[in-house]
Design a protein around this motif. Structure first.
Motif, PDB file in Angstrom:
ATOM      1  N   GLY B  73     -25.998 -73.003 -18.869  1.00 46.63           N
ATOM      2  CA  GLY B  73     -24.541 -72.989 -18.706  1.00 46.63           C
ATOM      3  C   GLY B  73     -24.135 -72.473 -17.338  1.00 46.63           C
ATOM      4  O   GLY B  73     -23.278 -73.052 -16.664  1.00 46.63           O
ATOM      5  N   ILE B  76     -25.143 -75.205 -14.603  1.00 45.88           N
ATOM      6  CA  ILE B  76     -24.260 -76.374 -14.573  1.00 45.88           C
ATOM      7  C   ILE B  76     -22.846 -75.967 -14.125  1.00 45.88           C
ATOM      8  O   ILE B  76     -22.234 -76.618 -13.275  1.00 45.88           O
ATOM      9  N   GLY B  77     -22.354 -74.851 -14.679  1.00 43.79           N
ATOM     10  CA  GLY B  77     -21.010 -74.407 -14.330  1.00 43.79           C
ATOM     11  C   GLY B  77     -20.887 -74.082 -12.851  1.00 43.79           C
ATOM     12  O   GLY B  77     -19.897 -74.422 -12.200  1.00 43.79           O
ATOM     13  N   VAL B 129     -24.183 -73.789 -24.277  1.00 43.65           N
ATOM     14  CA  VAL B 129     -23.893 -74.281 -22.930  1.00 43.65           C
ATOM     15  C   VAL B 129     -22.416 -74.645 -22.787  1.00 43.65           C
ATOM     16  O   VAL B 129     -21.772 -74.299 -21.794  1.00 43.65           O
ATOM     17  N   THR B 130     -21.859 -75.332 -23.796  1.00 48.97           N
ATOM     18  CA  THR B 130     -20.448 -75.720 -23.663  1.00 48.97           C
ATOM     19  C   THR B 130     -19.542 -74.492 -23.573  1.00 48.97           C
ATOM     20  O   THR B 130     -18.458 -74.562 -23.010  1.00 48.97           O
ATOM     21  N   LEU B 133     -20.610 -72.641 -19.835  1.00 50.72           N
ATOM     22  CA  LEU B 133     -20.315 -73.509 -18.709  1.00 50.72           C
ATOM     23  C   LEU B 133     -18.917 -73.277 -18.132  1.00 50.72           C
ATOM     24  O   LEU B 133     -18.742 -73.151 -16.927  1.00 50.72           O
ATOM     25  N   SER B 185     -19.978 -64.264 -20.279  1.00 45.85           N
ATOM     26  CA  SER B 185     -20.900 -65.389 -20.426  1.00 45.85           C
ATOM     27  C   SER B 185     -21.992 -65.077 -21.441  1.00 45.85           C
ATOM     28  O   SER B 185     -22.333 -65.923 -22.275  1.00 45.85           O
TER      29      SER B 185
END
Ligand SMILES: Nc1ncnc2c1ncn2[C@@H]1O[C@H](COP(=O)(O)OP(=O)(O)OP(=O)(O)O)[C@@H](O)[C@H]1O
Ligand SMILES: [Mg+2]
Lengths: 262, 257
Positions: B73, B76-77, B129-130, B133, B185
């Motif tokens: 996460g 990608i974020g 992850v969603t 992210l 996070s």
């Protein structure tokens, strides 16, 4: 053609921002090992002139020559010390000083090795591992100075580098700067609004007229012998005479700038 | 005694008092242990669990899911945040979509991920992850946008290339923002893992709690929640350490030093 031996040669340079003419006609010649101070009332276009020499601004008319060649794009020979704080807060003093070297592809370890002697030169031995927030304003200025000079630019540009400092710290900075310049002479354009500072440091003082549509009104040679004693200089007769002479020109321009800018 | 010590002591006294009242209430028959099992029973249950290998496997699996979704996460974020932070055009184009995705209650994606990725690790990590992210994305985006313009100009004047700017200016600037949201996070990653386990899985802390709930075993549910809290507290402490270490260059906030 540019005169040989001139590092910077501005001829009838005009700079406009849209319809606004900031500088109407500026002439400035700086020889290869010369220290030139530029003074002028606020808003007359001093920073603008440095931005032009560095290639960030294109003149609307006139000629910018660097070592005899017309300047296209960014000036690869100049190092520019900004008026405001530009150090990276997440890097130590030594890593900030070596930053330009790292940008050129040098390794971090190598850059540090070269940065340390420079920190010593500006009187900051023992401060290698400090972060900018752990340094005083004057110390940060010295780091910034080392950061610019370590790249050994042929032309050094400084925009009111010490104006935010108190009188004593400023004297100290003058001494450090003059020592460095004396040891390794380069062309140096030093912007300031402080006439004392200009006469103390420079070989020549260039006076700009009040903006907008400013230009050069005087170019006075400072014949004071070198090396100069920064603290004793101000009381000498030669200094006072020069101060009077230049102030008679600059004072009038400052007066005018009050009238036009309120 | 220092203020810190007094705070800790008071906190300890409050917790001890509550536990004592609870325990005594159950003993006196004022609190129904079917709904609120006595603390001593909970401790016994956790002790029982700790002696089984299954329990440690559950913890290991939840930890693995948490770490994987956290790392993926953040990665990608951050990449997304840097890209959009540096490209105003792309940012403008993508903005409504990001807002839309972020508005979806992520819990609802759990069942979909189970359908897509099955009951195993992947669906748990996907949900985590969603969640992570977006936290990383918004903070990186902000960090890149708010780079001090003088610092940037100075780096440019020192002839920094695009990649140098990214590495020495944009990324460190964004890092402060990402780190300051690290605790959020981590919480999100744990939540993603546990909720996804709860919705459907064969192992993990969420599964443990779901199982107990299935047989109306309040002791199991409470014990599971306590273990989960301890789990998060430990992760929090680790994050704290990492943050302190990575942000040494920052001035201490005025009220702390
Ligand atoms: N990007 C810009 N767009 C429009 N006008 C500008 C811009 N930059 C500078 N100017 C104008 O050009 C003139 C000269 O600005 P400049 O910053 O060079 O002044 P300066 O001599 O350095 O002043 P100071 O001593 O206060 O720093 C000012 O009137 C300013 O308003
Ligand atoms: Mg200026």
């Amino acid at each position: 053609m540019g005169r040989p031996g001139l590092a910077v040669d501005l001829r009838d340079v005009m700079i406009r921002f849209g319809d606004f003419t900031a500088v109407k006609s500026m002439n400035l010649q700086v020889a290869e090992t010369e220290f030139v101070a530029v003074v002028g009332p606020t808003g007359c276009g001093k920073s603008t002139i440095l931005n032009t020499v560095t290639g960030l601004l294109k003149p609307a008319a006139g000629d910018v020559r660097i070592f005899g060649k017309s300047l296209t794009g960014l000036n690869g020979q100049s190092g520019y010390m900004l008026q405001q704080e530009g150090l990276l807060p997440w890097k130590t003093a030594q890593d900030n000083v070596g930053l330009g070297l790292v940008f050129q592809g040098s390794s971090i370890a190598k850059a540090r090795e070269q940065a340390r002697p420079w920190l010593a030169k500006v009187g900051l031995r023992g401060f290698e591992e400090r972060y900018p927030h752990q340094l005083s304003g004057g110390q940060r200025k010295r780091v910034a100075m080392a950061q610019t000079l370590i790249m050994e630019p042929k032309i050094v540009l400084m925009d009111e580098p010490f104006s935010a400092l108190d009188v004593h710290t400023r004297r100290l900075m003058h001494r450090i700067l003059l020592d460095l310049w004396q040891a390794d002479r380069r062309s140096l354009i030093f912007i300031t609004h402080d006439l004392d500072e200009a006469i103390t440091l420079a070989d020549r003082v260039v006076v700009m007229s009040a903006g907008p549509a400013s230009g050069m009104v005087a170019d006075v040679r400072i014949g004071l012998p070198r090396p100069r004693d920064v603290s004793a200089l101000q009381t000498t007769d030669e200094f006072v005479a020069l101060y009077r002479e230049i102030w008679s020109l600059l004072g009038a321009e400052v007066e005018k700038s009050y009238v036009t800018q309120g | 005694m220092s203020r810190r010590g007094r705070v800790a002591l008071t906190q300890f006294a409050i917790v001890l008092g509550l536990i004592l009242i609870w325990e005594l209430g159950v003993w006196a028959g004022l609190i129904d242990p079917f709904f609120f099992p006595a603390p001593s029973t909970l401790v016994a249950r956790i002790g029982e669990w700790m002696s089984t290998a299954d329990f440690w496997t559950d913890i290991g699996i939840t930890l693995l899911e948490t770490v994987l979704s956290f790392l993926a996460g953040i990665w990608i974020g951050t990449a997304l945040g840097i890209w959009l932070g540096l490209s105003p055009f792309a940012a403008e184009v993508v903005q409504p979509f990001i807002k839309m995705f972020n508005a979806i209650p992520r819990i609802l994606l759990g069942p979909i991920f189970v359908i897509w990725f099955g009951l195993g690790l992947t669906s748990k990590v996907a949900l985590g992850v969603t969640l992570v992210l977006f936290v990383a994305f918004f903070n990186t985006f902000q960090g890149v946008r708010e780079v001090n313009p003088v610092v940037l100009a100075n780096a440019r004047l020192l002839r920094a290339s695009k990649s140098s700017l990214l590495r020495h200016v944009y990324l460190p600037s964004a890092t402060t923002w990402i780190l300051s949201s690290l605790r959020v996070s981590v919480g999100m990653a744990v939540m993603g893992a546990v909720v996804a386990e709860y919705l459907g899985s064969s192992a993990g802390l969420g599964h443990l709690i779901a199982q107990a709930e299935g047989v109306l075993d309040a002791t199991g549910v409470f014990a599971g929640i306590i273990v989960l809290s301890a789990f998060v507290v430990v992760l929090d402490a680790i994050v704290d350490c990492a943050e302190k270490r990575l942000l040494v260059w920052r001035p201490a906030p005025a009220h702390e030093s």
